[in-house]
Design an enzyme around this catalytic site. Sequence first.
Site, mmCIF file in Angstrom:
data_model
loop_
_atom_site.group_PDB
_atom_site.id
_atom_site.type_symbol
_atom_site.label_atom_id
_atom_site.label_comp_id
_atom_site.label_asym_id
_atom_site.label_seq_id
_atom_site.Cartn_x
_atom_site.Cartn_y
_atom_site.Cartn_z
ATOM 1 N N GLY A 146 -11.588 4.450 36.167
ATOM 2 C CA GLY A 146 -12.035 3.333 36.995
ATOM 3 C C GLY A 146 -11.811 3.540 38.479
ATOM 4 N N GLY A 170 -18.647 2.965 28.584
ATOM 5 C CA GLY A 170 -17.586 2.124 28.035
ATOM 6 C C GLY A 170 -16.439 2.991 27.521
ATOM 7 C CE LYS A 190 -8.403 -4.966 32.761
ATOM 8 N NZ LYS A 190 -8.637 -3.523 32.532
#
Length: 475
Positions: free
Chosen positions: A82, A190, A368
């Site tokens: 990420g 994913g 997050k």
Amino acid sequence: MSNDSFSLSAAKMREHGMSEIAISQFERLYRTWQADQSEWIREEDVEPLTDIPAVRDIHHTIDHDKALEAFRKTAFLKLNGGLGTSMGLAGPKSLLPVRRHKAKRMRFLDIILGQVITARTRENVQLPLTLMNSFRTSKESMAVLHHNRRFHQDDIPMEIIQHVEPKIDAATGAPVEHPENPELEWCPPGHGDVFATLWESGLLDSLLEHGIEYLFISNSDNLGARPSTTLAGAFAQSGAPFMVEVAHKTPADRKGGHIVRDKKTGRLSLREMSQVHPDDKADATNIAKHPYFNTNNIWVRVRDLREKLAATNGVLELPVIRNRKTVDPTDSSTTKVIQLETAMGAAISLFDGATCIEVDRPRFLPVKTTNDLFIMRSDRFHLTDSYEMEDGNYIFPEVDLDPRYYKNIADFDERFPYGVPSLAAAKSFTVKGDWTFGQNVKCFSDALLEDKGDPAYVPNGEFIGPLGVEPDDWL
């Protein structure tokens, strides 16, 4: 949409240098979407899980010597692809500073390395660590591993590289084109991609050659997913090929993915909220009916996973998740696209005898958003010498910062130049508008700052409560 529209994506992937396994995986996702197979997991077709054993309740049944033996045969895999774009980051999210330890700035990856090194030293185990990086996180993340003088690993690879796939034009089914920024034409498949990546990389064979039987997989932004002898022992003792850590939901977790039992097959399945039919939302978010959520901390037996992947040429039959976005997520006027994804935890449905175990909240500390980061940087937490993020009860205040001024990390840091305010006495903290904070600011009760219409400042040492900045005279 033409029947051979996938060939355009395959050609683009080959031109991009992607492997045949990556192309085969994407073809399965594409064909499932093209056939318009149902994406819903309906409430009437599943049974909630309400009787999951808790690790605290079975702790006394775990033989310590056998648990340590299992831990000696355990490896760590951290999903580290990420970029943290939702917080305005351009580099790896795991290189975002979380807090300081003995005056030293600690990033996610520094804390992870500290946890692994501590476990290796304390228990005298090899505990290999591998990062699943993306092409865009590899260089910077691996530099951190190589720079750490206490971290050494020679025989087992320290990284594997996740795949990418084309974003699909929702109107035509062709790979989208975005000449203004061609990088935005691609996306990850994913975190279910971890299995194909493990197969292609040969890491499973390397682990087996070095006596590793168990693999623990978790997200790099979850600092609670630290090494655990107890959980390694519980997994080994269970005899299960696959185990998912779940935790009790609070109202803040009601939209989290959860494990259910398929009424037809009797197998466990992961149901993400994107797979919940609109008519089932009330049931799916009812924390009394579905009391557990998936932490995305996964335990798997290396040999069982290798056999499963060998039987499917590296591509598991995972449910396909359709993610509807625009090619530039920050610009709603750009082309509408479909991103086809799979979830790692969904592999639970593919293994006979797969199981879940309930863990306490300290195993799930994800970041997050900057709201989550605010709590991590606050005085609610203490980073121990064992690199564990400690809090009193892990029931955190609700933090809601105005996204106009705090969503991006650069804006966030600018408004908290001396660190974030104290949350020790706060039930919640809400900021509306553009506020900058001085030193030693303290929040209590349901702390609230209203939008003043112009930039505002909380002076040093002030208290923030339900009425805003408290008056000095208290009259």
